[in-house]
Design an enzyme around this catalytic site. Structure first.
Site, PDB file in Angstrom:
ATOM      1  CB  ALA A  80      -0.919   0.000   1.215  1.00  0.00           C
ATOM      2  CB  ALA A 147       3.255   0.589   4.882  1.00  0.00           C
ATOM      3  CB  CYS A 148       4.680   0.725  -0.594  1.00  0.00           C
ATOM      4  SG  CYS A 148       5.904   0.596  -1.911  1.00  0.00           S
ATOM      5  CG  PHE A 149       7.937   4.132   1.377  1.00  0.00           C
ATOM      6  CD1 PHE A 149       9.078   4.795   0.958  1.00  0.00           C
ATOM      7  CD2 PHE A 149       6.779   4.304   0.642  1.00  0.00           C
ATOM      8  CE1 PHE A 149       9.060   5.627  -0.156  1.00  0.00           C
ATOM      9  CE2 PHE A 149       6.748   5.129  -0.473  1.00  0.00           C
ATOM     10  CZ  PHE A 149       7.894   5.790  -0.873  1.00  0.00           C
TER      11      PHE A 149
END
EC number: 2.3.1.181
Length: 276
Positions: A80, A147-149
């Site tokens: 995300a 979460a993508c990061f």
């Protein structure tokens, strides 16, 4: 020097942004448009999820709606991403282009050189770290978060040891589409309020881990960096990183028509966004 097309589009809906990327990919595969570098923003601010994510299981969709945010599933993998105080880029180029290695990881590296040069153009001491070793992967990974990061790519762009860009890639019809998020600022608490966790304790642990491993441009810059300055820095970065000349252009009527069709048939539908 070879010319590629360079497009900056106005802020678009989440469905339209994803549809435009796919429309460029499709028409590039048909030889109708050249290799393209595009920069864009989102209206409203949007949570996008990766192709393989389970929307209902992983995302607090009620909170997304309550916050007035957009929501869309990408055609690319990854996790995300909150598209809010950031700049999104996409690069669309044929797999068999002379500049593109056949290896997915090496093609990712070549395209990401444009990002590296962009960060350096902003005066940031960015570097590209190869995540070949398990030790390096662990350093930039946070298991359990959507979460993508938190998730490492094959090559990570870091400033002061923290991740500064999140990218994902897909290959369809002989064409590479790589797009990603360049964070100017970020509301970490907002992002994590949009994700499901088994408990508040786990959520807080993921937030703490995220803050240790990800950073925004304006957190590490000695001066405020605007969206426009970022666009200029990264357009020059992609030109030098890819060793091409970027020619300013706009979307064709055919691209826009195809994108609008893809919005109706895919990116604005619950069947696409909520599946899995």
């Amino acid at each position: 020097m070879e010319q590629w097309r360079y497009i900056v589009t106005e802020a678009m809906s989440p469905a339209m942004n994803m549809a435009v990327d796919e429309a460029i990919l499709q028409l590039h595969s048909e030889g109708k448009v050249p290799p393209t570098v595009r920069f864009y923003t989102w209206d409203p601010a949007t949570l996008s999820i990766g192709y393989f994510q389970k929307a209902i299981k992983e995302i607090n969709l009620e909170e997304v709606q309550n916050r007035g945010l957009g929501f869309v599933r990408r055609a690319t993998g990854g996790r995300a991403v909150l598209h809010d105080q950031e700049l999104t880029y996409s690069v669309i180029v044929s797999e068999d282009h002379p500049k593109m290695p056949s290896s997915v990881t090496e093609a990712y590296k070549i395209i990401s050189l444009g990002l590296l040069h962009g960060f350096q153009n902003l005066g940031l001491s960015a570097e590209m770290v190869s995540l070949a070793s398990e030790e390096e992967k662990e350093k930039y990974n946070s298991p359990g978060s959507s979460a993508c990061f938190d998730s490492p790519s094959w090559y990570e762009l870091v400033v002061e040891g923290k991740k500064v860009a999140g990218s994902a890639q897909t290959r369809q019809k002989g064409v590479i589409l790589q797009h990603g998020s360049i964070l100017l600022d970020m509301d970490v608490d907002l992002l994590f309020s949009l994700l499901h966790f088994p408990s508040e304790r786990v959520k807080q642990r993921m937030i703490d881990s995220f803050r240790q491993k990800a950073v925004t441009i304006n957190e590490v810059s000695s001066r405020p960096i605007s969206l426009q300055e970022s666009i200029e820095a990264f357009s020059k970065g992609f030109a030098s990183g890819l060793e091409v000349e970027l020619t300013p252009s706009t979307l064709t009527d055919e691209e826009l028509a195809l994108a609008e069709e893809l919005v109706r048939t895919r990116y604005a539908t619950d069947e696409w966004n909520l599946r899995r």
